[in-house]
Motif scaffolding. Structure first.
Motif, PDB file in Angstrom:
ATOM      1  N   SER A   1      -7.236   6.267  -8.949  1.00 54.68           N
ATOM      2  CA  SER A   1      -8.135   7.608  -7.534  1.00 54.68           C
ATOM      3  C   SER A   1      -7.930   8.407  -7.010  1.00 54.68           C
TER       4      SER A   1
ATOM      5  N   HIS B   1      -8.650  10.342  -1.169  1.00 54.32           N
ATOM      6  CA  HIS B   1     -10.698   8.932  -0.586  1.00 54.32           C
ATOM      7  C   HIS B   1     -10.185   9.060   0.708  1.00 54.32           C
TER       8      HIS B   1
ATOM      9  N   ASN C   1      -3.896   3.639   0.402  1.00 60.80           N
ATOM     10  CA  ASN C   1      -4.479   3.364  -0.710  1.00 60.80           C
ATOM     11  C   ASN C   1      -3.934   1.335  -0.992  1.00 60.80           C
ATOM     12  N   GLN C   2      -5.401   0.933   0.299  1.00 57.37           N
ATOM     13  CA  GLN C   2      -5.148  -0.479  -0.279  1.00 57.37           C
ATOM     14  C   GLN C   2      -4.857  -1.186  -1.375  1.00 57.37           C
TER      15      GLN C   2
ATOM     16  N   HIS D   1       0.603  -1.155  -0.342  1.00 58.57           N
ATOM     17  CA  HIS D   1      -0.134  -0.312   0.076  1.00 58.57           C
ATOM     18  C   HIS D   1       0.834   1.571  -0.458  1.00 58.57           C
TER      19      HIS D   1
ATOM     20  N   SER E   1      -9.962   5.976   2.762  1.00 56.04           N
ATOM     21  CA  SER E   1     -10.273   4.071   3.113  1.00 56.04           C
ATOM     22  C   SER E   1     -10.465   3.497   3.871  1.00 56.04           C
ATOM     23  N   ARG E   2     -10.158   2.704   3.995  1.00 60.29           N
ATOM     24  CA  ARG E   2     -10.179   1.221   5.532  1.00 60.29           C
ATOM     25  C   ARG E   2      -8.139   1.660   5.411  1.00 60.29           C
TER      26      ARG E   2
ATOM     27  N   THR F   1      -6.999  -0.850  -4.870  1.00 58.34           N
ATOM     28  CA  THR F   1      -7.609   0.136  -5.073  1.00 58.34           C
ATOM     29  C   THR F   1      -7.356   0.750  -6.750  1.00 58.34           C
TER      30      THR F   1
ATOM     31  N   GLY G   1      -5.036   9.948  -3.577  1.00 58.91           N
ATOM     32  CA  GLY G   1      -5.168   9.588  -4.342  1.00 58.91           C
ATOM     33  C   GLY G   1      -3.767   8.545  -5.274  1.00 58.91           C
TER      34      GLY G   1
ATOM     35  N   GLY H   1     -10.582   5.734   9.760  1.00 57.97           N
ATOM     36  CA  GLY H   1     -10.675   5.254   8.302  1.00 57.97           C
ATOM     37  C   GLY H   1      -9.740   6.619   8.604  1.00 57.97           C
TER      38      GLY H   1
END
Ligand code: GLP
Length: 240
Positions: free
Chosen positions: A150, A153, A142-143, A138, A155-156, A146, A183, A178
């Motif tokens: 993107s 944002h 951004n996991q 990541h 994300s988790r 993604t 992105g 979160g």
């Protein structure tokens, strides 16, 4: 692809720190993105040490966070804001107006994401981005999976980090945590990137990032396509 291998951790930290100092000296209006994590602790400290020894005008510099944890107080010791403040921006005497960070709380994160991008664009975009590397590849938050298109944002985060933060902040399971993050598209639009990775535990993912296919399965693999990305590694991370 530019790959730099430092002989050891000390050399890695010093090289990275001087790259940040050099950017600030070469461009007095530089906009520089910073990342938190184990990788950047010492290099941030060295930036402060160098500045203390050789002070220069940094009144036009902007430092900002690549990502931030959401729904925790900003003054929580594990927020990216507090980490960057204590590790680097206070040592440089960076004013709040020169230090951009995503909010940790909001009723409208979608709007905050757009505002963050507008703020960076108003400063003429990102000159240098220092990125760490997650063990699953990541970048920021951004996991894997993604999309490359993107933009900023929420994300988790990965489960281990989320569990730690939940515990440290006494956040109940039903309250969402979160990760506010630039992105992949924003990352790729930065003029220059340094991907910093050290330690044996990163060796496998470093190899996949550099020599595997460019795939959303490993977000960092997209950096193979960036025109000015330096992969700064220590010997342990490089020899996987
Ligand atoms: C976190 C952060 C990333 C960071 C990564 C690597 O997930 N959100 O910005 O790059 O961890 O952390 P470490 O340097 O501790 O391996």
């Amino acid at each position: 692809m530019k790959i730099t291998i430092a002989e050891n951790e000390k050399e890695f930290d010093t090289m990275a720190a001087w790259r940040i100092i050099a950017e600030m000296l070469a461009n007095p209006k530089a906009v520089i993105g910073l990342s938190t994590g184990q990788t950047t602790i010492n290099l941030h400290k060295i930036v402060g040490d160098i500045y203390r020894q050789y002070p220069f005008d940094i009144s036009g510099i902007t430092l900002f966070g690549v990502d931030e944890v959401t729904n925790v107080p900003r003054n929580y010791s594990g927020s990216c804001y507090t980490i960057l403040k204590t590790q680097i921006t206070d040592a440089l005497g960076i004013k709040e107006s020169q230090f951009l960070m995503p909010p940790t709380f909001s009723n409208d994160f979608e709007l905050e994401c757009r505002k963050y991008e507008v703020e960076l664009e108003a400063r003429n975009g990102v000159d240098l981005l220092i990125l760490g590397l997650g063990k699953n590849g990541h970048l920021g938050f951004n996991q894997p999976e993604t999309p490359f298109e993107s933009t900023t944002h929420v994300s988790r985060m990965d489960e281990v980090l989320e569990a730690r933060i939940r515990k440290e902040t006494n956040t109940p399971e039903d309250k969402e945590l979160g990760g506010f993050t630039l992105g992949i598209k924003n990352i790729m639009h930065s003029r220059r990137i340094i991907l910093a990775a050290k330690g044996v535990e990163k060796a496998k993912i470093v190899r996949e990032m550099l020599f595997g296919p460019v795939t959303t399965r490993i977000p960092a693999s997209v950096l193979q396509l960036h025109p000015d990305c330096e992969f700064l590694l220590d010997a342990d991370a490089a020899h996987g």
